[in-house]
Scaffold this active site. Sequence first.
Site, PDB file in Angstrom:
ATOM      1  N   TYR A   1       0.852  -1.197   0.000  1.00  0.00           N
ATOM      2  CA  TYR A   1       0.000   0.000   0.000  1.00  0.00           C
ATOM      3  C   TYR A   1       0.875   1.229   0.000  1.00  0.00           C
ATOM      4  O   TYR A   1       1.849   1.310   0.760  1.00  0.00           O
ATOM      5  CB  TYR A   1      -0.919   0.033   1.231  1.00  0.00           C
ATOM      6  CG  TYR A   1      -2.350  -0.241   0.830  1.00  0.00           C
ATOM      7  CD1 TYR A   1      -3.002   0.647  -0.024  1.00  0.00           C
ATOM      8  CD2 TYR A   1      -3.027  -1.375   1.247  1.00  0.00           C
ATOM      9  CE1 TYR A   1      -4.301   0.388  -0.445  1.00  0.00           C
ATOM     10  CE2 TYR A   1      -4.317  -1.634   0.831  1.00  0.00           C
ATOM     11  CZ  TYR A   1      -4.948  -0.743  -0.014  1.00  0.00           C
ATOM     12  OH  TYR A   1      -6.213  -0.991  -0.435  1.00  0.00           O
TER      13      TYR A   1
ATOM     14  N   GLU B   1      -0.496   4.794  -0.557  1.00  0.00           N
ATOM     15  CA  GLU B   1      -1.321   5.993  -0.822  1.00  0.00           C
ATOM     16  C   GLU B   1      -0.465   7.233  -0.687  1.00  0.00           C
ATOM     17  O   GLU B   1       0.315   7.373   0.265  1.00  0.00           O
ATOM     18  CB  GLU B   1      -2.503   6.039   0.140  1.00  0.00           C
ATOM     19  CG  GLU B   1      -3.549   5.003  -0.225  1.00  0.00           C
ATOM     20  CD  GLU B   1      -4.707   4.939   0.763  1.00  0.00           C
ATOM     21  OE1 GLU B   1      -4.778   5.800   1.660  1.00  0.00           O
ATOM     22  OE2 GLU B   1      -5.533   4.025   0.628  1.00  0.00           O
TER      23      GLU B   1
ATOM     24  N   ASP C   1      -6.177  13.031 -25.675  1.00  0.00           N
ATOM     25  CA  ASP C   1      -6.193  11.643 -25.187  1.00  0.00           C
ATOM     26  C   ASP C   1      -5.440  10.813 -26.222  1.00  0.00           C
ATOM     27  O   ASP C   1      -5.956  10.539 -27.308  1.00  0.00           O
ATOM     28  CB  ASP C   1      -7.651  11.183 -25.048  1.00  0.00           C
ATOM     29  CG  ASP C   1      -7.755   9.731 -24.606  1.00  0.00           C
ATOM     30  OD1 ASP C   1      -6.743   8.996 -24.687  1.00  0.00           O
ATOM     31  OD2 ASP C   1      -8.858   9.321 -24.200  1.00  0.00           O
TER      32      ASP C   1
ATOM     33  N   THR D   1      -3.402   5.534 -22.141  1.00  0.00           N
ATOM     34  CA  THR D   1      -3.233   4.222 -21.537  1.00  0.00           C
ATOM     35  C   THR D   1      -1.779   3.838 -21.769  1.00  0.00           C
ATOM     36  O   THR D   1      -1.070   4.487 -22.545  1.00  0.00           O
ATOM     37  CB  THR D   1      -4.141   3.166 -22.186  1.00  0.00           C
ATOM     38  OG1 THR D   1      -3.887   3.162 -23.594  1.00  0.00           O
ATOM     39  CG2 THR D   1      -5.597   3.448 -21.934  1.00  0.00           C
TER      40      THR D   1
ATOM     41  N   LYS E   1      -1.551   0.024 -25.051  1.00  0.00           N
ATOM     42  CA  LYS E   1      -1.908  -0.126 -26.476  1.00  0.00           C
ATOM     43  C   LYS E   1      -0.616  -0.042 -27.287  1.00  0.00           C
ATOM     44  O   LYS E   1       0.249  -0.890 -27.095  1.00  0.00           O
ATOM     45  CB  LYS E   1      -2.945   0.929 -26.849  1.00  0.00           C
ATOM     46  CG  LYS E   1      -4.252   0.795 -26.044  1.00  0.00           C
ATOM     47  CD  LYS E   1      -5.338   1.693 -26.580  1.00  0.00           C
ATOM     48  CE  LYS E   1      -6.664   1.442 -25.890  1.00  0.00           C
ATOM     49  NZ  LYS E   1      -6.895   2.302 -24.727  1.00  0.00           N
TER      50      LYS E   1
ATOM     51  N   ARG F   1      -1.355  -2.986 -18.584  1.00  0.00           N
ATOM     52  CA  ARG F   1      -2.647  -2.318 -18.609  1.00  0.00           C
ATOM     53  C   ARG F   1      -2.620  -1.177 -17.581  1.00  0.00           C
ATOM     54  O   ARG F   1      -2.337  -1.411 -16.395  1.00  0.00           O
ATOM     55  CB  ARG F   1      -3.708  -3.345 -18.212  1.00  0.00           C
ATOM     56  CG  ARG F   1      -5.089  -3.093 -18.639  1.00  0.00           C
ATOM     57  CD  ARG F   1      -5.808  -4.406 -18.806  1.00  0.00           C
ATOM     58  NE  ARG F   1      -5.499  -4.931 -20.123  1.00  0.00           N
ATOM     59  CZ  ARG F   1      -6.126  -4.561 -21.242  1.00  0.00           C
ATOM     60  NH1 ARG F   1      -7.111  -3.696 -21.198  1.00  0.00           N
ATOM     61  NH2 ARG F   1      -5.773  -5.065 -22.406  1.00  0.00           N
TER      62      ARG F   1
END
Length: 411
Positions: free
Chosen positions: A51, A53, A197, A223, A226, A232
Amino acid sequence: MAMLKNEDPEVWRAIQEETKRQENTIDLIASENICSLAVQEAQGSSMTNKYAEGYSGRRWYAGCGYVDSVETLAVERAKQIFGAEHANVQPHAGSQANMAVCFSILKPGDRILGMDLSHGGHLTHGFKKNFSGMLYEVFHYGVKKETGYIDYDELRATALKVKPKLIIAGASAYPRILDFPKFKKIADEVGAYFMADIAHIAGLIAGDAHPNPVPYADFVTSTTHKTMRGPRGGLILCKEKYAKQVDSVVFPGIQGGPFMHAIAAKAVAFKEAMTDEFKKCQQQTVKNAQAMAQEFLKRKYTIVSGGTDNHLFLVDLRSKGIAGKDAQMLLETVDIILNRNTIPFDERGTNEPSGIRIGTPTVTSRGMKENDVVKIADCIDKALSNPNDNKIKEDVRKTVKGLCTAHPLYR
Ligand code: DSN
């Protein structure tokens, strides 16, 4: 995967079968690619346990020294690749990247102007069932019917009329160069923010195969899986002056703990994206798409906009008497994987569209060149022209198998 095989043979088997499926089929889905085994090792690592954060050096938890170092690497590499002032590598996917930018500058009810989904735009650019369509007043631009190219005059006229707060450039099914300076000029004229984008074309940009929007756009989202050939995930690039507001929307605004294993894998992919091999592959991706589109034109298929400048093109199947979905299903039976797609001004609607989208990132990552993709075009043509001829379909399957064997997934 010895541990997995022993502990959970069902999942292990499904993964083996999926790998085999990828090995033995030709993947022409424009948004897919093959990330390296190094990327996959980073993604499948102990960093999934942590974790973290917050951001590097400013975490809520102890024990973040090593995840800090990979996040810093990912951020610095992303900035270097695209020449950006600031990068946030935490968005879980492209949708979250777009949501974070929207939340950082827009209030519910504000106006946005994005590309029509049915002309190649993305769900997060204002589709009515997406957060972007639910929260904002959406206006669209599209392509010219006669040319298939974005109608920048219409875009400007709409912008002048509706005065959007945000103009979005970017698409999932647009085969031509996006004119970022033109978008920026229109955004400036109406006092709108400009977001590009680049989810589909990020790898091409990194490989100098498409112009870079970073010098023009307030925000660039992407992203990483691609054309970028990473795990991903999502990415935001922006001017330094927006860094704080973007970071605080990503966390704690819309996400909790970042996926540190995915961020480690992004760092690896970004390192790979700076190599000559990656650049050559991106340029070959475009050459392959152009060679394939040309081959379809030679065979009297209609290609939206008459060709392509990037990694994908759209085949309008109306003159061939087969619907996009039927073509998709038929091609799957001969081990060619692609997706049905609307073509601009499609009378058949989005569920039963008239076209197919063909992309070359995956086959190019496998090392295929123009002569190989011309063979794939031949296979597609043969299958679509002879849907009930089992002998021809068997021959096509053999050709596909030969291409796959000659070009393994991992080299
Ligand atoms: N679903 C992706 C595509 O196939 O283009 C876009 O996010």
